[in-house]
Structure formats: C-alpha cells, structure tokens
Design an enzyme around this catalytic site. Sequence first.
Site, PDB file in Angstrom:
ATOM      1  N   HIS A 207     -17.326 -11.684   5.133  1.00  0.00           N
ATOM      2  CA  HIS A 207     -16.048 -11.044   5.451  1.00  0.00           C
ATOM      3  C   HIS A 207     -15.329 -11.850   6.508  1.00  0.00           C
ATOM      4  O   HIS A 207     -15.891 -12.122   7.570  1.00  0.00           O
ATOM      5  CB  HIS A 207     -16.273  -9.607   5.945  1.00  0.00           C
ATOM      6  CG  HIS A 207     -14.986  -8.877   6.168  1.00  0.00           C
ATOM      7  ND1 HIS A 207     -14.651  -8.278   7.350  1.00  0.00           N
ATOM      8  CD2 HIS A 207     -13.934  -8.680   5.339  1.00  0.00           C
ATOM      9  CE1 HIS A 207     -13.446  -7.721   7.237  1.00  0.00           C
ATOM     10  NE2 HIS A 207     -12.992  -7.956   6.028  1.00  0.00           N
TER      11      HIS A 207
ATOM     12  N   HIS B  34      -7.802  -9.432   0.611  1.00  0.00           N
ATOM     13  CA  HIS B  34      -7.120  -8.202   1.061  1.00  0.00           C
ATOM     14  C   HIS B  34      -5.823  -8.572   1.780  1.00  0.00           C
ATOM     15  O   HIS B  34      -5.694  -9.660   2.302  1.00  0.00           O
ATOM     16  CB  HIS B  34      -8.037  -7.377   1.950  1.00  0.00           C
ATOM     17  CG  HIS B  34      -8.940  -6.507   1.132  1.00  0.00           C
ATOM     18  ND1 HIS B  34      -9.093  -5.163   1.367  1.00  0.00           N
ATOM     19  CD2 HIS B  34      -9.686  -6.784   0.041  1.00  0.00           C
ATOM     20  CE1 HIS B  34      -9.910  -4.664   0.461  1.00  0.00           C
ATOM     21  NE2 HIS B  34     -10.297  -5.623  -0.346  1.00  0.00           N
ATOM     22  N   GLU B  35      -4.879  -7.616   1.783  1.00  0.00           N
ATOM     23  CA  GLU B  35      -3.520  -7.873   2.279  1.00  0.00           C
ATOM     24  C   GLU B  35      -3.000  -9.172   1.652  1.00  0.00           C
ATOM     25  O   GLU B  35      -2.639 -10.128   2.361  1.00  0.00           O
ATOM     26  CB  GLU B  35      -3.473  -7.937   3.814  1.00  0.00           C
ATOM     27  CG  GLU B  35      -3.842  -6.637   4.505  1.00  0.00           C
ATOM     28  CD  GLU B  35      -5.352  -6.420   4.634  1.00  0.00           C
ATOM     29  OE1 GLU B  35      -6.089  -7.406   4.738  1.00  0.00           O
ATOM     30  OE2 GLU B  35      -5.789  -5.257   4.597  1.00  0.00           O
TER      31      GLU B  35
ATOM     32  N   GLU C  96       0.843  -1.203   0.000  1.00  0.00           N
ATOM     33  CA  GLU C  96       0.000   0.000   0.000  1.00  0.00           C
ATOM     34  C   GLU C  96       0.875   1.249   0.000  1.00  0.00           C
ATOM     35  O   GLU C  96       0.957   1.972   0.992  1.00  0.00           O
ATOM     36  CB  GLU C  96      -0.969  -0.050   1.181  1.00  0.00           C
ATOM     37  CG  GLU C  96      -1.925  -1.229   1.027  1.00  0.00           C
ATOM     38  CD  GLU C  96      -3.000  -1.331   2.083  1.00  0.00           C
ATOM     39  OE1 GLU C  96      -3.183  -0.356   2.832  1.00  0.00           O
ATOM     40  OE2 GLU C  96      -3.647  -2.377   2.154  1.00  0.00           O
TER      41      GLU C  96
ATOM     42  N   GLU D   8      -9.525   3.568   0.965  1.00  0.00           N
ATOM     43  CA  GLU D   8      -9.618   3.749   2.422  1.00  0.00           C
ATOM     44  C   GLU D   8      -8.602   4.766   2.937  1.00  0.00           C
ATOM     45  O   GLU D   8      -8.846   5.434   3.940  1.00  0.00           O
ATOM     46  CB  GLU D   8      -9.460   2.402   3.134  1.00  0.00           C
ATOM     47  CG  GLU D   8      -8.100   1.766   2.925  1.00  0.00           C
ATOM     48  CD  GLU D   8      -8.038   0.313   3.385  1.00  0.00           C
ATOM     49  OE1 GLU D   8      -9.082  -0.328   3.496  1.00  0.00           O
ATOM     50  OE2 GLU D   8      -6.915  -0.171   3.620  1.00  0.00           O
TER      51      GLU D   8
ATOM     52  N   GLU E 202     -11.968 -11.370   8.324  1.00  0.00           N
ATOM     53  CA  GLU E 202     -10.709 -10.712   8.710  1.00  0.00           C
ATOM     54  C   GLU E 202     -10.007 -11.659   9.690  1.00  0.00           C
ATOM     55  O   GLU E 202     -10.606 -12.072  10.682  1.00  0.00           O
ATOM     56  CB  GLU E 202     -11.003  -9.356   9.359  1.00  0.00           C
ATOM     57  CG  GLU E 202      -9.799  -8.679  10.001  1.00  0.00           C
ATOM     58  CD  GLU E 202      -8.660  -8.408   9.023  1.00  0.00           C
ATOM     59  OE1 GLU E 202      -8.893  -7.694   8.034  1.00  0.00           O
ATOM     60  OE2 GLU E 202      -7.544  -8.931   9.255  1.00  0.00           O
TER      61      GLU E 202
ATOM     62  N   GLU F  26      -6.618  -6.867  -3.013  1.00  0.00           N
ATOM     63  CA  GLU F  26      -6.227  -5.502  -2.665  1.00  0.00           C
ATOM     64  C   GLU F  26      -4.758  -5.344  -3.102  1.00  0.00           C
ATOM     65  O   GLU F  26      -4.486  -5.315  -4.295  1.00  0.00           O
ATOM     66  CB  GLU F  26      -6.454  -5.252  -1.180  1.00  0.00           C
ATOM     67  CG  GLU F  26      -6.428  -3.789  -0.806  1.00  0.00           C
ATOM     68  CD  GLU F  26      -6.497  -3.579   0.694  1.00  0.00           C
ATOM     69  OE1 GLU F  26      -5.945  -4.388   1.445  1.00  0.00           O
ATOM     70  OE2 GLU F  26      -7.088  -2.569   1.118  1.00  0.00           O
TER      71      GLU F  26
HETATM   72  C1  NOJ Z   1      -8.123  -3.503   5.696  1.00  0.00           C
HETATM   73  C2  NOJ Z   1      -8.891  -3.662   4.433  1.00  0.00           C
HETATM   74  O1  NOJ Z   1      -8.220  -3.113   3.357  1.00  0.00           O
HETATM   75  C3  NOJ Z   1     -10.229  -2.987   4.598  1.00  0.00           C
HETATM   76  O2  NOJ Z   1     -10.945  -3.046   3.398  1.00  0.00           O
HETATM   77  C4  NOJ Z   1     -10.978  -3.639   5.725  1.00  0.00           C
HETATM   78  O3  NOJ Z   1     -12.134  -2.890   5.963  1.00  0.00           O
HETATM   79  C5  NOJ Z   1     -10.147  -3.679   6.994  1.00  0.00           C
HETATM   80  N1  NOJ Z   1      -8.852  -4.175   6.751  1.00  0.00           N
HETATM   81  C6  NOJ Z   1     -10.801  -4.567   8.053  1.00  0.00           C
HETATM   82  O4  NOJ Z   1     -10.775  -5.897   7.621  1.00  0.00           O
END
Ligand code: NOJ
Length: 680
Positions: A387, A460-461, A185, A485, A389, A479
């Site tokens: 989602h 993501h990541e 990023e 963001e 995470e 991502e």
């Molecule tokens: C970073 C991600 O890029 C974002 O999209 C997400 O909302 C947050 N992490 C929480 O998972």
Amino acid sequence: MSKKNTTFVQFFYYSITMKRIYFLLALVLITASCGRRLEISSPDKDITVAFRLSEKGTPEYCALHNLDTVINWSELGLVCDSLDLSQGFEKKGKQIVRSHSKWETVWGEEHFIVDNYRELTVFLRHESGIRMNIALRAYNDGFAVRYIFPEQPSRPLTITDEKTEYRFMADHQAWSIPWRTEYYEGLWTKDPLSLKTDTLCSPVTLELSNGGYAFVHEAALYDYPAQNLYMQDGALKTYLTPWLQDGQVTDTKAYETIPFATPWRMVIWADDLPELVASRIMLNLNEPCRIEDTSWIQPMKFIGIWWGMHMKSMTWERGPKHGATTTNMERYLRFAHDHHINAVLAEGWNKGWEDWKHFSFTEPYPDWDMGYLSRLADSLNVQIIGHNETGGNAADYEAVLDETYTYHQAHDIHAIKTGYVAPIIRTKDGLQFNKGQSGVRHYRQVIETAAKYQIAIDNHEPVMPTGLQRTYPNLMTQEGVRGQEWNAWSADGGNPCSHVTTLPFTRILAGPVDFTPGVFAFENPVMPTTRVHATLMNQLGLFVCFYSPLQMACDLPENYEKHLDAFRFIEDVPCDWERSLLVAGQIGEFCIFARQQRNADNWYIGGINNEVSRDAEVALSMLEKGKQYRAVVYRDGETADWQTNPYDYVIEEQTLSSKDTLHIHMASGGGFAVQLKQQD
Ligand code: NOJ
C-alpha cells in the site's frame, strides 16, 4: 440549433406513423445543407457516422442508428491559444479501413474480444498549413471519433478548448455526477439532459427516449486532460479538465507537440441494457498490450487490514490500536491461506501516517517485520499486496518510484494499492487536478514504471478509467467510486441501496472497480446511524455484479468466521471470466449478472437489489445443453431486509440444467449468488 428548433425536430422525427417519410425528407435537408458528406457504416450497417465541413471549414459529424438520425450535425475541432483549429479547414482526402480481428485478454470479463469496425479517416489541411486528420470509427454497437496530427514539421500546441459536441435528437434521461465530485465519489443522479445544469464527469449514461441506452465516454487517455461534459444550446459539449496555476483554474487544457493524437470520444449505442454492458468498444479503442511477459499478472481475491481502520477499531498510525502489526498480519495471512484467498493487503505498515503527508514507501513501522512476513506469505502461498498512500503528493512519489518498487519486488510483492487522498494533487507541475493532463501523465508513469518491476496497480483516487488496462494489464483495478468505505463513516448514513444497482450501468462501464464488497457484520458502534444498506446476500451478489480482477473481501476475518457457510461463496467465486452477460436489470433498481469462469465450464450468477423487494427469474439457458450442474444457491431468507434483518439467508444445493429457471426472491437491499459447477 436553438432549443426551440430541437424540440421541433424531436417532434418531427419521433412522430410514429410518418417516421420514415419524415426521416427521408430530413436526410435530404441535412445532405443539401452540408455539401459533400462522407460517411462510414458499421459492419452490420446499423450505425452510420457522417462527416462534412461547414462553409467556414468547421469539421462536423452526425450519427444515425437504423437509419434514424440520433445525433444531429455536431461540431468537432480544437482551439489553441494562438490558433483556431475548429474552422478554416479544407478536405485533402480520405481513407477507409475495414478491420475484423479477435484478441485475447490477459484478464477480464471476456477471454476473447472481437474488434470489428469500419474507419473513415478524413485528411484535412488548416489554413495555417497544419495537417489534422479526423478518424471516425463505426462499430455495430457505437462509434468513436478522434483527432490525429500526423507526421509534419513538429510544433507545440497549447490547447485551450475542444469543440467536440453531441447534439442528441431528443432530451434523453442522463445519469451523471458533477465534474468536481471529489475523487468521483458521488451518488449518480438521473435527469433529462436539458435539466443537467452542472458540468458533468465523463462518463454519462443515457436512457434513450426510444427505450434504448447510450454511454458517452472517452478511450485511451494517455497524455491529455480527462473529458467532462456540459449542456449548452441543446448539445452536450466537451469541457477538458484545465491546468491550474497557483491553485486557480486557467484557460490552458493541454500542452501537446505535433505529431500526436487525442483520446477517442466514444458513444456506445444499445437497444437494451444487456447490449450496453456487453459493449467492448472502449477496450478495442485502446492499443494492444505493451507488456511482453504478462504471466506474472494474476487476478486475485484479497482480504486486508483495512475495514478496521474505516470502522475505527484499528488505526493506520502507530498506537494501541495499530492495525498493520506483524501479529495481525500473520493472523490475516493464515486466514487467507485456510480459506483459499490469494492475497492480503496491509495499510498502515509504513512510516508517515501521523500527518498523511510525508510517507516513506520503504520504511516499515517497527512493529512490522517485512522480511518475516514476506517469508511467511511465501510459505503459505499467499501474496502480500502493498500500500502506497501518497496523501496526494504525486511528485514525491515519482521521485522514489524506482526504489519503492525495487523494495517491494525484493519482498515478493507484485501488487500495490496506490492512494492520492487530496482533492488537488501535487505533481511536478505544482497543484493540479488529478484528472488534468499532469495527473494523467503521473498515473501513466506509475503504471509503466510498476510494469518494469512486475508490479500490478490498484489505483485509488484515480482518473476515470478509459480502457488503458488493455495496453497495460498491470493496471488491474481502480477506485473512482463512492465505495464501501462510505458505509463506515459517511454522515449521510451510507450508500443507499440504489447506489450499487446504478454502478454497473455507469461507473463500472468505464472499467474494473475496487468497490470492496463483502461486509458480513452490519453493526457500526462508532456511527450507529451509518451502515451498509444491504443484506448479507447482497454482499455476495456484488462479487459477480461488480467486476474487478483484484477483488477485495473487505470485512474482518472474525466477522467472516461467524458465517463461514456464506463465506464459502467468496472462497469459490473467481475474478477472471470466460464470458459475462447481464441477465436482467434496470438502472438503480436491480441487476443480475451471469459469468462463466475462465477456462472452465462453471457459471456464477449474482443479483443485487434496491430498496424494493422483488422476485427474480433466471432462465439458465446460458448453461451447456445436455449437461448437469451442481448448484449452490445463496439467497435472502423470508424475513431478510437490509434494515431489520440483514443476516437472514438460506443456502440450498440442487442439480440444474440449461432447461431450468431459478425463481429467487430478493429482499429490500437484498440479493443472491449462485455457483453452478458442471458435472462430468
Ligand atoms: C482512501 C481509500 O479509498 C481507502 O481505501 C484507503 O484506506 C484510504 N484512502 C487510505 O489510503
């Protein structure tokens, strides 16, 4: 070759009047010094890749474009802990393959992709007895090289270094981010290669000194560390992402067992930017699709309970501002239904957000009624995007993959956004770089397991994309970018306008991007000095310029409701294409894409601009001749400017044909979007 010699050679080759004569002389010199060389040329003969073994038995290659040497003799090879596989080889034979085929994508920027190349495989035997083949492929728009250890008595190899290098003949300008950029990023910067002192992430985009462009990256990264690149002694060299031991970098890069093949090292070589972005070499270098039934993999636009958390009007965790409640989700689902948006993402629906460490992927918070919402979504014909995470805890996620995907499948969820917020992730091998071999294995396991449950992934990541979506089209987007963001909370004020005009020629060349375009409200009450550096029309332009088959419209429904006339474009624009082309662009300055809707005769054109306002001309020659198109043009108004008036826009309807040219003004930070629907 020393730096001094490189400069001499540059002068030697680029002297305009004597160019050809010097070239022939140089070719004789190169040939004389390399002994017997083997070579392979692209089907159109524009690209040639030559191979030789040095006196020490080191494999080397060089590359020519239109008879000019563009990469001088460069080393190849691997180094293992107890074995040096970068010298001591002898040639045992060769094989040449010609291949010309066409394949259909499950989704993509193109419906059909032509795969046309010539491949030279050189069979080598190392003094240790190990057999290693080097495959060199020449395409009309670039070349690729990989190491293959064929069937032979199996043995483990611990790789400590890869010697692949790119000895460019000139000091080209290079766009890159440093290799330790967290999650990739970062803002891409341009410098001459010789001034790139950092180790760089792959990919690197080159503006060539002759006006052309090149893109250095890798393809088909399955079970190997991601490639990084650094300049040394006048060559761009490979630095494989290392394994960590107790959080410290080690010498070990990869654990492999013969037989195996490395990812492809790939260079796209293009005369101009339209040719660069049209190259499909990376996808062609990946294996064909391994998922038999792909009918469930659907490109989708989505909104989500998301931007509110980044703008701090909502929270992921429970509390008075909890975002992912049944009531909120119901509102989002109904908005999606009313505005032809296929899906809704919800973040913060599950337990674990209090510490971002101990997430459950099967237990909702009490104010989230998964059964009810899943039935409601079904009745509204809207999908829910899950989602997951992980907080970087990949090992715990792996342990519950099957139960997690069983749970999501039972609730009719066919796409999940995964997340790994932690600079170093915890895999079953301990703390590791996400782009190290252990991380690469983890991401692949997630994709393969998800496919069994008919679940698509928005990672993501991630590790930088390398075209794996050809083999696993359920890996839909990633991502790995400084996304929208950052415009909510970045202390530096947000992404500069030139960031988005750089990405189509850098990060996005590696694969689809979940950038999350579509901000319609530019005030930021929590961080007033941070904001989206764009006009509202720029945000529309992103839907065409940034490719993603899962494309998020990231703002809140209440903000879209204030500009439903402009939101109409987001309702209409597809995210799956028959054909895509770059109409015009300059890296970091502006870009204009035109894309034809898949299986339809409609076209969409999008433009995005940096800080400098400019007038764009778009000849509509891509439209079918003799047909009329109903055009809706969404453009910046006279006073539009990202800083002073992002909301000024004009929407006009007209009838156009392939003979017409659009003249559109793009404001500072501005852009435009056009829908062209063919009339009967
Ligand atoms: C970073 C991600 O890029 C974002 O999209 C997400 O909302 C947050 N992490 C929480 O998972």
